[in-house]
Design a protein around this motif. Structure first.
Motif, PDB file in Angstrom:
ATOM      1  N   GLY A   3      25.096 -74.654   0.116  1.00  0.00           N
ATOM      2  CA  GLY A   3      23.911 -74.595   1.044  1.00  0.00           C
ATOM      3  C   GLY A   3      24.201 -75.395   2.173  1.00  0.00           C
ATOM      4  O   GLY A   3      25.292 -75.864   2.162  1.00  0.00           O
ATOM      5  N   THR A  21      22.625 -82.458   4.623  1.00  0.00           N
ATOM      6  CA  THR A  21      23.670 -81.868   4.103  1.00  0.00           C
ATOM      7  C   THR A  21      23.918 -82.396   2.529  1.00  0.00           C
ATOM      8  O   THR A  21      23.727 -81.595   1.646  1.00  0.00           O
ATOM      9  CB  THR A  21      24.943 -82.023   4.748  1.00  0.00           C
ATOM     10  N   HIS A  24      21.859 -81.079  -0.451  1.00  0.00           N
ATOM     11  CA  HIS A  24      22.184 -79.689  -0.960  1.00  0.00           C
ATOM     12  C   HIS A  24      23.153 -79.767  -1.895  1.00  0.00           C
ATOM     13  O   HIS A  24      23.977 -78.876  -2.524  1.00  0.00           O
ATOM     14  CB  HIS A  24      22.744 -78.691   0.347  1.00  0.00           C
ATOM     15  N   LEU A  27      24.005 -77.782  -5.106  1.00  0.00           N
ATOM     16  CA  LEU A  27      24.298 -76.247  -4.981  1.00  0.00           C
ATOM     17  C   LEU A  27      25.953 -76.047  -5.031  1.00  0.00           C
ATOM     18  O   LEU A  27      26.302 -74.832  -4.901  1.00  0.00           O
ATOM     19  CB  LEU A  27      23.761 -75.570  -3.619  1.00  0.00           C
ATOM     20  N   SER A 189      17.493 -75.298   7.391  1.00  0.00           N
ATOM     21  CA  SER A 189      18.107 -75.630   5.988  1.00  0.00           C
ATOM     22  C   SER A 189      17.716 -74.402   4.714  1.00  0.00           C
ATOM     23  O   SER A 189      17.026 -73.586   5.073  1.00  0.00           O
ATOM     24  CB  SER A 189      17.177 -76.809   5.529  1.00  0.00           C
ATOM     25  N   GLU A 191      17.505 -75.603   1.981  1.00  0.00           N
ATOM     26  CA  GLU A 191      16.483 -76.004   0.734  1.00  0.00           C
ATOM     27  C   GLU A 191      15.567 -77.004   1.742  1.00  0.00           C
ATOM     28  O   GLU A 191      15.900 -77.941   2.578  1.00  0.00           O
ATOM     29  CB  GLU A 191      17.095 -77.276  -0.080  1.00  0.00           C
ATOM     30  N   TYR A 241      15.898 -76.631  -5.984  1.00  0.00           N
ATOM     31  CA  TYR A 241      15.782 -77.926  -6.238  1.00  0.00           C
ATOM     32  C   TYR A 241      14.139 -78.038  -6.279  1.00  0.00           C
ATOM     33  O   TYR A 241      13.365 -77.642  -5.571  1.00  0.00           O
ATOM     34  CB  TYR A 241      16.132 -78.887  -5.075  1.00  0.00           C
ATOM     35  N   SER A 244      11.389 -78.115  -3.449  1.00  0.00           N
ATOM     36  CA  SER A 244      11.546 -77.154  -2.495  1.00  0.00           C
ATOM     37  C   SER A 244      10.689 -76.130  -2.428  1.00  0.00           C
ATOM     38  O   SER A 244      10.275 -75.712  -3.669  1.00  0.00           O
ATOM     39  CB  SER A 244      12.969 -76.586  -2.343  1.00  0.00           C
TER      40      SER A 244
END
Length: 465
Positions: A3, A21, A24, A27, A189, A191, A241, A244
């Motif tokens: 991600g 960041t 994420h 991921l 992004s 997410e 997530y 999201s």
């Protein structure tokens, strides 16, 4: 999986890039990286995060980083973002996806007397390969379009230059890229859950194959969206997530709807509904709400030190982590008939150990309800299961057990109306020692997602591209 998150701002962006960041981290557990443009150069850092959290590796470095544009990545495969200097100038690049024809593309590059650095455990870094594709074209736009056309699989790209940030969604939109905005800043992004706590509001979602360019003053469309989309259904079912939203459908809302549809087609008598943490919980809440059977937590996930278990590449380590981090509540298990919703059954080894644990706590029955159909095919478009052989899938193992060999066609095993499908499910149920097993059907799963069926990739379940 991987991600990424990027920011262009009129002020310093380092804090936003860092926390965006970090959002994420679910991921990937292999590498984490940040690259920030300070007005003269890129300040970048990449760390191994296999045995620690992303935050703990980068917090001490943040005071040294300054700049108004930056990108960050959590990767389960290769170190990134990479810093590149070419005829385009200096730039930072990060990718999400899977390149199935990496060797073929590399061979073409070698004919031009170019080389790659074997810094990724003796293999070519896929993100470096993407940068080489881009550098063979006359502009960033042409390079990004060339990468979309050349790569088989999928590849979404963030490319940060001293002038701004290019965001290129993969050709068929298998993974998302979402733009957020707040005063003086834009972000991009994977997410959207990264937005609210950083003060961003949803602004725009790129279509399949679309390319945009962002700077602190605005967003420019570089290349339009393509007509065909095949977004991964597992975004909602499994690895997305809960907070999201993709293509207008929130992950947690989808899971509630999906669990409710599971319950409508079920008539098992049970005492409690529960979810396999974490991604099975939303499906279980939906099942409980619809069935009116109480939702409970007969085991608790111990999170302070145990990371996500589906990410480690070694199966024995995954099994150990899965076992150690789930702690039963014997008082809620003893003599109870329990139903568990899980996002999916891949190999089934972890779930078998969980069920054994419940039986040791004297559960009377353990019924399993996966939130998607049986996984008959391994994903060939994304990197969330690259280490897992297709032949290791619980469904494939059951098919081979029933047939004595791999059949020429698997269509009958993908059809819930076919007797072979039910034989396969019964075989899986017995092998994993469940009291009963009933999968979600493809129609209801797609209905729960709530976007046009032809825009959703269902290859894992029916082999159709």
């Amino acid at each position: 999986m991987s991600g990424f998150f990027g920011v262009v701002s009129k002020g310093d962006c380092v804090t936003d890039v860092f926390f965006g960041t970090d959002y994420h981290s679910h991921l990937g557990t292999s590498r984490g990286g940040i690259a920030v443009w300070d007005g003269n150069n890129f300040n970048n850092s990449i760390h191994n995060i296999e045995n620690t959290q992303f935050r703990s590796k980068f917090e001490s470095e943040l005071p040294k980083m300054k700049g108004n544009m930056g990108i960050g990545c959590i990767s389960d495969i290769e170190p990134q973002p990479l810093i590149v200097r070419s005829h385009h100038g200096q730039y930072a690049i990060s990718t999400v996806g899977r390149i199935n024809n990496l060797d073929e593309i590399s061979s073409r590059v070698f004919t031009k007397n170019m080389h790659f650095l074997e810094t990724n455990k003796g293999t070519i870094n896929p993100t470096e390969l993407v940068s080489v594709i881009i550098d063979q074209e006359s502009s960033f736009k042409d390079g990004l379009l060339r990468a979309q056309e050349l790569i088989e699989g999928s590849c979404s790209i963030l490319l940060l230059t001293p002038e701004g940030l290019f965001a290129s969604r993969d050709r068929l939109g298998r993974t998302p890229i979402i733009v957020g905005r707040k005063e003086g800043s834009y972000c991009v992004s994977f997410e959207s859950c990264a937005f609210p706590n950083l003060g961003y509001m949803f602004y725009y979602e790129l279509g399949p194959g679309e390319i945009v360019f962002l700077n602190p003053d605005g967003i420019e469309k570089v290349s339009p969206s393509r007509d065909k989309m095949k977004i991964c259904a597992f975004l909602w079912v499994y690895y997305g997530y809960p907070s999201s939203t993709y293509e207008g459908m929130n992950v947690e809302v989808m899971r509630y709807r999906n669990g409710a549809l599971l319950a409508r087609n079920d008539n098992v008598e049970i005492d409690m509904v529960a979810g396999i943490p974490d991604s099975g919980v939303g499906h279980a809440i939906g099942y409980s709400n619809e069935s009116k059977v109480p939702f409970g937590r007969p085991f608790i996930k111990y999170t302070p030190t145990w990371s996500r278990s589906f990410m480690p590449q070694d199966q024995d380590i995954r099994n150990l982590v899965a076992k150690m981090k789930l702690m039963p509540v014997p008082e809620l298990v003893y003599n109870k008939s329990l139903l568990f919703c899980d996002d999916s059954i891949v190999r089934g080894t972890q779930l078998r150990e969980t069920v054994d644990l419940l039986y040791k706590c004297k559960a009377r029955e353990v019924h399993i309800r996966p939130a998607c159909p049986p996984l008959v095919f391994g994903c060939k478009y994304l990197n969330f299961s690259t280490s897992r052989s297709e032949m290791d899938l619980a469904a494939r193992q059951a098919i081979i057990e029933l047939e004595g060999k791999e059949p020429e066609s698997l269509d009958n095993y993908c059809d819930p109306a076919n007797e072979k499908y039910h034989c396969m499910v019964d075989c899986i149920c017995k092998r994993l020692d469940f009291s009963s097993l009933k999968y979600q059907n493809l129609h209801d799963m797609i209905e729960a997602i709530g976007i046009e069926p032809d825009k959703i990739c269902t290859y894992c379940w029916n082999g159709k591209e």
